[in-house]
Design a protein around this motif. Structure first.
Motif, PDB file in Angstrom:
ATOM      1  N   ASP A  86      42.564  64.328 -17.768  1.00 31.69           N
ATOM      2  CA  ASP A  86      41.435  65.266 -17.855  1.00 31.69           C
ATOM      3  C   ASP A  86      40.847  65.365 -19.257  1.00 31.69           C
ATOM      4  O   ASP A  86      40.011  66.232 -19.521  1.00 31.69           O
ATOM      5  N   ALA A  87      41.229  64.460 -20.142  1.00 32.76           N
ATOM      6  CA  ALA A  87      40.703  64.506 -21.513  1.00 32.76           C
ATOM      7  C   ALA A  87      39.181  64.450 -21.530  1.00 32.76           C
ATOM      8  O   ALA A  87      38.525  65.126 -22.341  1.00 32.76           O
ATOM      9  N   PHE A  88      38.597  63.680 -20.624  1.00 29.41           N
ATOM     10  CA  PHE A  88      37.130  63.525 -20.635  1.00 29.41           C
ATOM     11  C   PHE A  88      36.428  64.850 -20.337  1.00 29.41           C
ATOM     12  O   PHE A  88      35.327  65.100 -20.818  1.00 29.41           O
ATOM     13  N   TRP A  89      37.069  65.730 -19.551  1.00 28.89           N
ATOM     14  CA  TRP A  89      36.475  67.040 -19.284  1.00 28.89           C
ATOM     15  C   TRP A  89      36.492  67.905 -20.546  1.00 28.89           C
ATOM     16  O   TRP A  89      35.513  68.584 -20.866  1.00 28.89           O
ATOM     17  N   LEU A  90      37.614  67.912 -21.256  1.00 31.40           N
ATOM     18  CA  LEU A  90      37.727  68.733 -22.461  1.00 31.40           C
ATOM     19  C   LEU A  90      36.818  68.207 -23.573  1.00 31.40           C
ATOM     20  O   LEU A  90      36.231  68.991 -24.334  1.00 31.40           O
ATOM     21  N   GLU A  91      36.705  66.884 -23.652  1.00 26.81           N
ATOM     22  CA  GLU A  91      35.831  66.296 -24.678  1.00 26.81           C
ATOM     23  C   GLU A  91      34.357  66.504 -24.341  1.00 26.81           C
ATOM     24  O   GLU A  91      33.501  66.478 -25.223  1.00 26.81           O
ATOM     25  N   GLY A  92      34.053  66.728 -23.074  1.00 22.42           N
ATOM     26  CA  GLY A  92      32.667  66.917 -22.642  1.00 22.42           C
ATOM     27  C   GLY A  92      32.301  68.379 -22.454  1.00 22.42           C
ATOM     28  O   GLY A  92      31.447  68.718 -21.626  1.00 22.42           O
ATOM     29  N   SER A 128      58.285  74.387 -13.614  1.00 22.14           N
ATOM     30  CA  SER A 128      58.253  72.933 -13.434  1.00 22.14           C
ATOM     31  C   SER A 128      56.811  72.483 -13.257  1.00 22.14           C
ATOM     32  O   SER A 128      56.019  73.140 -12.573  1.00 22.14           O
ATOM     33  N   VAL A 129      56.473  71.357 -13.861  1.00 22.81           N
ATOM     34  CA  VAL A 129      55.116  70.826 -13.827  1.00 22.81           C
ATOM     35  C   VAL A 129      55.032  69.701 -12.789  1.00 22.81           C
ATOM     36  O   VAL A 129      55.864  68.798 -12.770  1.00 22.81           O
ATOM     37  N   TYR A 130      54.020  69.781 -11.937  1.00 22.69           N
ATOM     38  CA  TYR A 130      53.719  68.712 -10.980  1.00 22.69           C
ATOM     39  C   TYR A 130      52.302  68.230 -11.229  1.00 22.69           C
ATOM     40  O   TYR A 130      51.379  69.051 -11.345  1.00 22.69           O
ATOM     41  N   HIS A 131      52.124  66.915 -11.302  1.00 20.07           N
ATOM     42  CA  HIS A 131      50.799  66.322 -11.475  1.00 20.07           C
ATOM     43  C   HIS A 131      50.160  66.223 -10.097  1.00 20.07           C
ATOM     44  O   HIS A 131      50.708  65.586  -9.187  1.00 20.07           O
ATOM     45  N   THR A 132      48.994  66.883  -9.922  1.00 25.34           N
ATOM     46  CA  THR A 132      48.361  66.996  -8.605  1.00 25.34           C
ATOM     47  C   THR A 132      46.894  66.585  -8.672  1.00 25.34           C
ATOM     48  O   THR A 132      45.991  67.422  -8.580  1.00 25.34           O
ATOM     49  N   PRO A 133      46.615  65.296  -8.830  1.00 30.51           N
ATOM     50  CA  PRO A 133      45.221  64.848  -8.943  1.00 30.51           C
ATOM     51  C   PRO A 133      44.467  65.009  -7.623  1.00 30.51           C
ATOM     52  O   PRO A 133      45.055  65.121  -6.555  1.00 30.51           O
ATOM     53  N   GLY A 134      43.136  65.001  -7.750  1.00 33.97           N
ATOM     54  CA  GLY A 134      42.268  65.100  -6.586  1.00 33.97           C
ATOM     55  C   GLY A 134      41.044  65.936  -6.897  1.00 33.97           C
ATOM     56  O   GLY A 134      39.915  65.457  -6.832  1.00 33.97           O
ATOM     57  N   HIS A 135      41.257  67.214  -7.258  1.00 32.10           N
ATOM     58  CA  HIS A 135      40.147  68.049  -7.726  1.00 32.10           C
ATOM     59  C   HIS A 135      39.656  67.502  -9.059  1.00 32.10           C
ATOM     60  O   HIS A 135      38.452  67.343  -9.279  1.00 32.10           O
ATOM     61  N   THR A 136      40.585  67.256  -9.964  1.00 33.31           N
ATOM     62  CA  THR A 136      40.343  66.461 -11.167  1.00 33.31           C
ATOM     63  C   THR A 136      41.515  65.487 -11.293  1.00 33.31           C
ATOM     64  O   THR A 136      42.590  65.733 -10.736  1.00 33.31           O
ATOM     65  N   PRO A 137      41.351  64.405 -12.040  1.00 28.69           N
ATOM     66  CA  PRO A 137      42.437  63.420 -12.127  1.00 28.69           C
ATOM     67  C   PRO A 137      43.652  63.899 -12.914  1.00 28.69           C
ATOM     68  O   PRO A 137      44.748  63.380 -12.741  1.00 28.69           O
ATOM     69  N   GLY A 138      43.457  64.918 -13.773  1.00 30.98           N
ATOM     70  CA  GLY A 138      44.558  65.374 -14.611  1.00 30.98           C
ATOM     71  C   GLY A 138      45.082  66.748 -14.247  1.00 30.98           C
ATOM     72  O   GLY A 138      45.752  67.393 -15.054  1.00 30.98           O
ATOM     73  N   HIS A 139      44.813  67.201 -13.041  1.00 25.51           N
ATOM     74  CA  HIS A 139      45.230  68.543 -12.625  1.00 25.51           C
ATOM     75  C   HIS A 139      46.756  68.633 -12.533  1.00 25.51           C
ATOM     76  O   HIS A 139      47.420  67.712 -12.081  1.00 25.51           O
TER      77      HIS A 139
END
Length: 217
Positions: A86-92, A128-139
């Protein structure tokens, strides 16, 4: 020992910011401070929570827009998450502000990206962290095993799911994230969504019109 939380709707999008803390130590985190940072800082002071870090589930403006101001108000602390995709969202951030009619927010990157199987600790609590892409790729989502609570951002809602029509959204990927990461947590688990009222995994499996167990996908 129990995890405490208070959900605060912020911004014109009524995004659920969560203040989460350990009631034994009063150490805590703020999840998704999308805006209204002064209101959030006042509530943190009122609750007497010692905020250790700010945690972001994904890079959309209504979830992260108040992050830098809140750090200034509460004092320096690490910004953690989301996943690096999700870096592109924060950079944009400037383009997001224009798109949604928000006051300008400077682009920023977190002090730490999150990945599957990472943990976030504060006081005597561990998420605990789970990577759950779909809404955004880095969610990412944050799960407390001991409290049977998961903070899901915009992955799943009470009666709905996150939209996937933004850049790099993917509906099939979102469904996979829900069914492989959230459902196995257990029907008794309560989830705090990024918008609207909370629900349980069991309720959504029984009745969600997008991903319920009886929906043909």
């Amino acid at each position: 020992m129990s995890l405490q939380y208070q959900v605060v709707p912020v911004t014109a999008f009524a995004q659920n910011c969560s203040i989460v803390w350990c009631d034994e130590t009063m150490e805590g985190i703020v999840v998704d401070p999308g805006g209204d940072a002064q209101q959030l800082a006042a509530l943190v002071e009122q609750l007497r929570v010692n905020v250790m870090k700010i945690v972001l589930t994904h890079g959309h403006l209504d979830h992260v827009g108040g992050t830098q101001e809140l750090v200034q108000l509460l004092g320096q602390m690490p910004i953690v998450g989301p996943h690096q995709a999700d870096a592109f969202w924060l950079e944009g951030m400037a383009q997001q502000c224009q798109m949604f009619g928000f006051a300008p927010v400077s682009p920023f990157l977190p002090d730490q990206w999150l990945q599957e199987e990472d943990t976030i600790t504060f006081g005597n609590e561990t998420l605990s962290v789970y990577h759950t892409p779909g809404h955004t790729p880095g969610h990412v989502v944050l799960f407390s095993e001991s409290s049977r609570l998961v903070i899901v951002g915009d992955v799943l809602f009470n009666g709905s799911v996150g939209r996937t029509d933004f850049p790099q959204g993917d509906f099939n990927q979102l469904v996979t994230s829900i069914k492989t990461k959230l459902w196995p947590l257990g029907n008794d688990v309560t989830f705090l969504p990024g918008h609207g009222p909370k629900s349980t995994i069991g309720q959504e499996r029984a009745s969600n019109p997008f991903v319920g167990d009886d929906v043909a996908l």
